[in-house]
Scaffold this motif. Structure first.
Motif, mmCIF file in Angstrom:
data_model
loop_
_atom_site.group_PDB
_atom_site.id
_atom_site.type_symbol
_atom_site.label_atom_id
_atom_site.label_comp_id
_atom_site.label_asym_id
_atom_site.label_seq_id
_atom_site.Cartn_x
_atom_site.Cartn_y
_atom_site.Cartn_z
ATOM 1 N N GLU A 99 -7.614 -2.089 -15.781
ATOM 2 C CA GLU A 99 -8.465 -3.235 -15.490
ATOM 3 C C GLU A 99 -8.461 -3.447 -13.976
ATOM 4 O O GLU A 99 -7.498 -3.939 -13.412
ATOM 5 C CB GLU A 99 -7.927 -4.478 -16.200
ATOM 6 N N ALA A 100 -9.547 -3.043 -13.342
ATOM 7 C CA ALA A 100 -9.686 -3.209 -11.886
ATOM 8 C C ALA A 100 -10.897 -4.107 -11.641
ATOM 9 O O ALA A 100 -12.037 -3.667 -11.788
ATOM 10 C CB ALA A 100 -9.855 -1.867 -11.197
ATOM 11 N N VAL A 101 -10.649 -5.356 -11.308
ATOM 12 C CA VAL A 101 -11.697 -6.359 -11.175
ATOM 13 C C VAL A 101 -11.836 -6.752 -9.711
ATOM 14 O O VAL A 101 -10.836 -7.051 -9.056
ATOM 15 C CB VAL A 101 -11.375 -7.596 -12.046
ATOM 16 N N TYR A 102 -13.077 -6.765 -9.224
ATOM 17 C CA TYR A 102 -13.373 -7.045 -7.814
ATOM 18 C C TYR A 102 -12.619 -6.075 -6.908
ATOM 19 O O TYR A 102 -12.027 -6.463 -5.909
ATOM 20 C CB TYR A 102 -13.063 -8.502 -7.444
ATOM 21 N N SER A 103 -12.620 -4.832 -7.317
ATOM 22 C CA SER A 103 -11.864 -3.797 -6.611
ATOM 23 C C SER A 103 -12.811 -2.715 -6.126
ATOM 24 O O SER A 103 -13.197 -1.834 -6.884
ATOM 25 C CB SER A 103 -10.799 -3.199 -7.534
ATOM 26 N N ASP A 104 -13.198 -2.793 -4.880
ATOM 27 C CA ASP A 104 -14.122 -1.823 -4.299
ATOM 28 C C ASP A 104 -13.403 -0.515 -3.977
ATOM 29 O O ASP A 104 -12.222 -0.504 -3.634
ATOM 30 C CB ASP A 104 -14.751 -2.375 -3.022
ATOM 31 N N LYS A 121 -3.261 -3.248 -14.054
ATOM 32 C CA LYS A 121 -4.154 -4.362 -13.721
ATOM 33 C C LYS A 121 -4.170 -4.574 -12.221
ATOM 34 O O LYS A 121 -3.123 -4.702 -11.589
ATOM 35 C CB LYS A 121 -3.700 -5.652 -14.406
ATOM 36 N N ALA A 122 -5.385 -4.600 -11.665
ATOM 37 C CA ALA A 122 -5.572 -4.840 -10.227
ATOM 38 C C ALA A 122 -6.746 -5.793 -10.072
ATOM 39 O O ALA A 122 -7.841 -5.511 -10.549
ATOM 40 C CB ALA A 122 -5.852 -3.533 -9.505
ATOM 41 N N VAL A 123 -6.528 -6.916 -9.426
ATOM 42 C CA VAL A 123 -7.584 -7.898 -9.209
ATOM 43 C C VAL A 123 -7.726 -8.136 -7.711
ATOM 44 O O VAL A 123 -6.751 -8.440 -7.030
ATOM 45 C CB VAL A 123 -7.274 -9.230 -9.928
ATOM 46 N N ASN A 124 -8.945 -7.940 -7.220
ATOM 47 C CA ASN A 124 -9.273 -8.204 -5.828
ATOM 48 C C ASN A 124 -8.478 -7.334 -4.849
ATOM 49 O O ASN A 124 -7.982 -7.812 -3.834
ATOM 50 C CB ASN A 124 -9.078 -9.693 -5.513
ATOM 51 N N VAL A 125 -8.318 -6.060 -5.210
ATOM 52 C CA VAL A 125 -7.711 -5.088 -4.298
ATOM 53 C C VAL A 125 -8.689 -3.933 -4.129
ATOM 54 O O VAL A 125 -9.452 -3.623 -5.038
ATOM 55 C CB VAL A 125 -6.337 -4.572 -4.791
ATOM 56 N N ASP A 126 -8.699 -3.307 -2.984
ATOM 57 C CA ASP A 126 -9.618 -2.200 -2.709
ATOM 58 C C ASP A 126 -8.836 -0.888 -2.608
ATOM 59 O O ASP A 126 -7.659 -0.878 -2.268
ATOM 60 C CB ASP A 126 -10.369 -2.449 -1.393
ATOM 61 N N ALA A 186 0.847 -1.190 0.000
ATOM 62 C CA ALA A 186 0.000 0.000 0.000
ATOM 63 C C ALA A 186 0.883 1.241 0.000
ATOM 64 O O ALA A 186 2.002 1.225 0.510
ATOM 65 C CB ALA A 186 -0.892 0.000 1.235
ATOM 66 N N GLY A 187 0.373 2.325 -0.609
ATOM 67 C CA GLY A 187 1.129 3.570 -0.606
ATOM 68 C C GLY A 187 0.874 4.402 -1.840
ATOM 69 O O GLY A 187 0.037 4.063 -2.683
ATOM 70 N N SER A 188 1.614 5.502 -1.937
ATOM 71 C CA SER A 188 1.510 6.416 -3.071
ATOM 72 C C SER A 188 2.680 6.185 -4.015
ATOM 73 O O SER A 188 3.835 6.135 -3.581
ATOM 74 C CB SER A 188 1.532 7.868 -2.585
ATOM 75 N N THR A 240 -1.101 -5.608 -6.591
ATOM 76 C CA THR A 240 -1.542 -6.749 -5.800
ATOM 77 C C THR A 240 -1.869 -6.357 -4.359
ATOM 78 O O THR A 240 -2.175 -7.234 -3.553
ATOM 79 C CB THR A 240 -0.485 -7.873 -5.792
ATOM 80 N N ALA A 241 -1.794 -5.079 -4.026
ATOM 81 C CA ALA A 241 -2.068 -4.598 -2.665
ATOM 82 C C ALA A 241 -3.228 -3.612 -2.694
ATOM 83 O O ALA A 241 -3.432 -2.905 -3.677
ATOM 84 C CB ALA A 241 -0.836 -3.914 -2.079
ATOM 85 N N SER A 242 -3.975 -3.564 -1.613
ATOM 86 C CA SER A 242 -5.043 -2.567 -1.481
ATOM 87 C C SER A 242 -4.453 -1.222 -1.072
ATOM 88 O O SER A 242 -3.312 -1.140 -0.614
ATOM 89 C CB SER A 242 -6.061 -3.027 -0.434
ATOM 90 N N ASN A 243 -5.261 -0.165 -1.254
ATOM 91 C CA ASN A 243 -4.900 1.197 -0.859
ATOM 92 C C ASN A 243 -3.636 1.690 -1.550
ATOM 93 O O ASN A 243 -2.690 2.135 -0.912
ATOM 94 C CB ASN A 243 -4.775 1.307 0.665
ATOM 95 N N VAL A 244 -3.662 1.603 -2.882
ATOM 96 C CA VAL A 244 -2.560 2.068 -3.715
ATOM 97 C C VAL A 244 -3.043 3.259 -4.538
ATOM 98 O O VAL A 244 -4.110 3.217 -5.139
ATOM 99 C CB VAL A 244 -2.054 0.940 -4.647
ATOM 100 N N SER A 245 -2.247 4.302 -4.554
ATOM 101 C CA SER A 245 -2.517 5.498 -5.342
ATOM 102 C C SER A 245 -1.407 5.640 -6.379
ATOM 103 O O SER A 245 -0.227 5.623 -6.027
ATOM 104 C CB SER A 245 -2.545 6.717 -4.418
ATOM 105 N N ILE A 246 -1.796 5.761 -7.656
ATOM 106 C CA ILE A 246 -0.818 5.893 -8.735
ATOM 107 C C ILE A 246 -1.056 7.212 -9.459
ATOM 108 O O ILE A 246 -2.077 7.394 -10.120
ATOM 109 C CB ILE A 246 -0.912 4.729 -9.737
#
Length: 128
Positions: free
Chosen positions: A101-106, A79-84, A32-34, A54-60
């Motif tokens: 592509e952000a799949v299952y990413s709330d 591409k992000a799968v199953n990360v929030d 996680a991070g910026s 592959t980690a949640s709470n990522v800002s790009i």
């Protein structure tokens, strides 16, 4: 006068804590991070991703740079799968199968991104 100095010192410290981790080539982000691009990223391998998250709470922060694919293949610019909590902003992604592509990413946010000239979708976010 001490209060003002202390306030500005705290404010400066807060800004410094917001610094981002530089990204200069195709990579996987697993913490996680910026993160922010420091140059354009060119991906020449069909099927490869520009940035895999592959980690949640990522800002790009694309930082007005581009992630450019080979123009064919099954890869994604990001591409992000199953990360929030994915945030992507301020640049362009082109010539991939999917730009983002952000799949299952709330809780994802995409803003000020030019995702043109991608084969299937410019931006595909599945989640709430």
């Amino acid at each position: 006068m001490k209060f003002v100095f202390m306030f500005f010192g705290f404010f400066f410290f807060s800004i410094a804590a917001q610094a981002c981790t530089a990204v200069s080539s195709a990579t996987t982000i697993s913490s996680a991070g910026s993160y922010c691009l420091t140059n354009h990223i060119f991906v020449s391998t069909p099927g490869a991703n520009g940035i895999t998250v592959t980690a949640s709470n990522v800002s790009i922060d694309l930082n007005a740079f581009a992630i450019v694919g080979p123009g064919y293949g099954d890869g994604s610019g990001i591409k992000a799968v199953n990360v929030d909590g994915l945030r992507v902003f301020s640049g362009s992604i082109r010539s991939f199968r999917y730009g983002i592509e952000a799949v299952y990413s709330d809780g994802s946010y995409v803003g000020y991104v030019d995702a043109s000239d991608n084969k299937m979708r410019g931006i595909m976010v599945i989640g709430s």
